[in-house]
Design an enzyme around this catalytic site. Sequence first.
Site, PDB file in Angstrom:
ATOM      1  N   ASP A 263       0.858  -1.182   0.000  1.00  0.00           N
ATOM      2  CA  ASP A 263       0.000   0.000   0.000  1.00  0.00           C
ATOM      3  C   ASP A 263       0.894   1.231   0.000  1.00  0.00           C
ATOM      4  OD1 ASP A 263      -3.192   0.487   0.660  1.00  0.00           O
ATOM      5  OD2 ASP A 263      -1.922   2.191   1.207  1.00  0.00           O
ATOM      6  N   ASP A 305      -7.930  -3.110  -4.741  1.00  0.00           N
ATOM      7  CA  ASP A 305      -9.069  -2.558  -4.002  1.00  0.00           C
ATOM      8  C   ASP A 305      -8.879  -1.053  -4.028  1.00  0.00           C
ATOM      9  OD1 ASP A 305     -11.155  -1.972  -2.342  1.00  0.00           O
ATOM     10  OD2 ASP A 305     -10.534  -3.252  -0.691  1.00  0.00           O
ATOM     11  N   CYS A 358     -15.528  -0.119  -3.293  1.00  0.00           N
ATOM     12  CA  CYS A 358     -16.723  -0.123  -2.453  1.00  0.00           C
ATOM     13  C   CYS A 358     -17.586   1.074  -2.844  1.00  0.00           C
ATOM     14  CB  CYS A 358     -16.374  -0.110  -0.964  1.00  0.00           C
ATOM     15  SG  CYS A 358     -15.276   1.215  -0.445  1.00  0.00           S
TER      16      CYS A 358
END
Length: 432
Positions: A263, A305, A358
């Site tokens: 990340d 993601d 999301c």
Amino acid sequence: MRLGGRIAAAAEVLDDMAARRRPVADALKDWGLSHRFAGSGDRSAIGNLVYDVLRRRRSLEARMGSHVHADLVYGAVLDSGTTADALTAAVEGDRFAPPLPSADRIGAFLAEVRSPDHEPAALADVPDWLAAPLEASLGKDWIEEARALSARPPLDLRANLLKASRDEVAAELAPLGAQPSRLSPWGLRIDPIQGDGRHPNVQVERGFQTGLFEIQDEGSQLAALLAGAEPGQRILDYCAGAGGKTLALAAASGNQADMHAFDADRQRLAPIWDRLARAGATAMVHQPRDDLSGLLGAMDLVVVDAPCTGSGTWRRRPDAKWRLTEAQLRKRMGEQDHVLEQASRFVAGGGRLAYITCSVLREENAARIESFLATRSGWRVVDAEAIWSERLPEASRAYRAERIQSGSVLTLTPRLSGTDGFFFALLTRDAT
């Protein structure tokens, strides 16, 4: 505290949020610190009222004919099933209660649950500017879809199959009301909060402390399952964050994949080491300054993601709905394009790239896949509907599908799947 005091406290928190433009969690925390006399039950009830108003602010304003926060909290109480007579009796003579809306206003509020005179954005409980993007993203049922994003959410858990079966975890958590989830074979669900209640603190349970289960929305579990982690694969979770999908992918492979997590934000990545250790999962964690050149073109599966507006999580973070702007959406789209381009470099010939958000907004989802494909050859969209049928043979088609090229992409929503809003696309790179 009596109901009147709780209503006043909820209105005070909402006033503070508006005046200082701060997140709901910060405002509730500060209120609790400055009102230490309030017990845990009071704080929970006040928090529920605040969140209920934030989830349905536009429709409460339209029905109540008021923007005053105390009036909106009264509306949320009435919507919870409290009758007008019971509400009046509960606050009568309570010196802490805000002024009760007039009987005429309350009567009009109760009569206008779904008035056709209200603007579509008010019916959907969203800012005006989001009405068109949501309709374009979710079709003719977009108002119902948006309203489902305004409900109270369940608490979803994922059994860690590296340490226990779902049945074993379900048996341990049975006193908390945990039941097998509808779609994910790994999932357990505790129903949404009712009334003044609160979800159990599952993080103090033995099963959580020893890594038998994790807190993870069922939609996130399904996205990890559809990505298809297999033993022996080289897998990179490119936007790993705190590691939720890293853990799920490691468990799906039986801890037999060569798992890597990265990340760009060190702070977001910080919890991953403790979570890996607790879960008994194996992964190589790469920090922002690490050299990843050895992974370029070598991964069988790269999972992205992507950073997004979080529109699919409005049930849990309703204040984010009102802070979101068109400029922020455009910024997220640029970030998504950049992340997709960067992550694609790690995919080997014949490998796959899973793109997940999301969000329920098409601009962040299918449109980003189309933009990626428009400037690159050698990539194609896999049929995600076929993957769903293969990996979830007993599950209903609880998703919204869209065809891109010869493949398809999926959007999960609270209304269709009972999950948070999630988008899933799987690309494959031509073999070289």
